[in-house]
Design a protein around this motif. Sequence first.
Motif, PDB file in Angstrom:
ATOM      1  N   VAL A 111      -5.085 -73.718  -4.985  1.00 40.82           N
ATOM      2  CA  VAL A 111      -5.560 -73.378  -3.496  1.00 40.82           C
ATOM      3  C   VAL A 111      -6.827 -72.926  -3.351  1.00 40.82           C
ATOM      4  N   GLU A 147      -3.879 -81.408   5.585  1.00 38.67           N
ATOM      5  CA  GLU A 147      -3.427 -80.491   4.364  1.00 38.67           C
ATOM      6  C   GLU A 147      -2.856 -81.482   3.239  1.00 38.67           C
ATOM      7  N   GLN A 148      -3.106 -81.078   1.996  1.00 39.93           N
ATOM      8  CA  GLN A 148      -2.548 -81.745   0.849  1.00 39.93           C
ATOM      9  C   GLN A 148      -1.489 -80.942   0.219  1.00 39.93           C
ATOM     10  N   TYR A 190       0.888 -76.008   0.306  1.00 40.23           N
ATOM     11  CA  TYR A 190      -0.024 -76.756   0.820  1.00 40.23           C
ATOM     12  C   TYR A 190      -1.504 -76.216   0.631  1.00 40.23           C
ATOM     13  N   VAL A 191      -2.330 -77.160   0.648  1.00 37.25           N
ATOM     14  CA  VAL A 191      -3.841 -76.562   0.573  1.00 37.25           C
ATOM     15  C   VAL A 191      -4.491 -77.692   1.822  1.00 37.25           C
ATOM     16  N   ARG A 192      -5.308 -76.693   2.417  1.00 38.55           N
ATOM     17  CA  ARG A 192      -5.986 -77.397   3.637  1.00 38.55           C
ATOM     18  C   ARG A 192      -7.411 -77.888   3.026  1.00 38.55           C
ATOM     19  N   THR A 193      -7.905 -79.197   3.395  1.00 35.09           N
ATOM     20  CA  THR A 193      -8.928 -79.832   3.143  1.00 35.09           C
ATOM     21  C   THR A 193      -9.559 -80.529   4.461  1.00 35.09           C
ATOM     22  N   TRP A 204      -7.017 -71.642   3.272  1.00 29.00           N
ATOM     23  CA  TRP A 204      -6.705 -72.780   2.540  1.00 29.00           C
ATOM     24  C   TRP A 204      -5.430 -73.410   2.053  1.00 29.00           C
ATOM     25  N   GLY A 205      -4.298 -72.291   2.340  1.00 31.44           N
ATOM     26  CA  GLY A 205      -3.045 -72.756   1.921  1.00 31.44           C
ATOM     27  C   GLY A 205      -1.998 -72.056   2.545  1.00 31.44           C
ATOM     28  N   ARG A 206      -0.899 -72.777   2.415  1.00 30.48           N
ATOM     29  CA  ARG A 206       0.246 -71.980   2.981  1.00 30.48           C
ATOM     30  C   ARG A 206       1.460 -72.579   2.252  1.00 30.48           C
ATOM     31  N   HIS A 220      -5.691 -81.835  -6.597  1.00 25.11           N
ATOM     32  CA  HIS A 220      -5.721 -80.555  -5.776  1.00 25.11           C
ATOM     33  C   HIS A 220      -4.155 -80.006  -6.030  1.00 25.11           C
TER      34      HIS A 220
END
Length: 409
Positions: A86, A23-24, A16-19, A6-8, A83
Amino acid sequence: MSSEPWGRVDEAGTVYVRTADGEQVVGSWQAGSPEEALAYFERKYEGLVVEIGLLERRVRTTDLSAKDATTALDHIRQQVDEHHVVGDLDALRKRLDKLAEDVEKRREQRKAAKAHQTEEARRSKEALVAEAEELAASEQWRAAGERLRALVDTWKGLPRLDRKTDDELWHRFSHARSAFSKRRKAHFAALDAQREDARQTKEKLVAEAEALSGSTDWGPTAARYRELMSDWKAAGRAQRESEDDLWNRFRGAQDIFFQARGEVFAERDAEQQGNLTRKEELVVEAEKLLPVSDLKAARAAFRSVNERWEAIGHVPRDSRSRIEGRLHAVERALQEAEEVEWRRTNPEARARAEGLTGQLQDAVDKLRRQIDAARASGNNAKADKLAKELEGRQALLDQALKGLEEFGG
């Protein structure tokens, strides 16, 4: 929860968060390692999860309004859409969408329940109006009045309808109550007037009763009291506070009169009872004159009895006819004895009796001769006819002979 899906954090410290849409950017982190950055924003995600769970529970278990639920839901959705956390944001959106559906269903259910409640309230108020309008024509003043007051309490406990409907029904309800109150007021006003008339009438009756209470004119006064009682009953009831006092005065006046009359009558009854005893002694004396042996002496003795009788006075009413009847029987016996003596000593009457007897004897002898002649000639029909005529003449002759014996024949 693993943070890898979910994030990096890049070299510049941007998180960042994955959706599902890619990424957002969550935010920037400069205060520590990438692991610490992800852990911080994951905790914020868990906070949203807890907040959503609390809102779901409130929607399920409390009477939270749809409006307040929607406001809270929009607030959480805004945080998800921004958002700044995360985690699985798409999963949160699905939970929020499901919660929004539940809130909407609850809104519709409450709307339907409210509509049902409103319909029930309308029917209840219409029933109250119908009953009030029926009671408006009642003459059961107390029961109908109490029932109308109970209907008002019931009305107050019902929900309000839309203003137009509620006002129309209330107008009818209020009008029915007013109509009943107006009729009841008129009824009791008329009743009060009637009772006032009764009071005035009874005041006059009491005044006359009190004026008569000292009268010694027993018969006419007692009759007048009976008339006053009839007038009293016909007058109707006066007001309660006056009725008892007037009745006590009216009854008290009668009691004074009838008590005085009773005392006088008791004295008179005692006197008349004594008179009865004396007259019974005179009747016994008179009855000893029968049968008459000496008419002149019996007549003189009866005159003495009669003179003493007249001097005695009245006897009780229920004994009067009995005692007077016994004396009259003696008087009639004396009169019959006088008639017999008169017929026996009257020459003219004796002569008439002898003449009639002779005529009847001649007629009887003649008929016998005619009968003998008819039978001798064989004319039995004529003989039978003459025989019947002979029976009648013979009966008259026997009666005349008996009368003649009274003259010493």
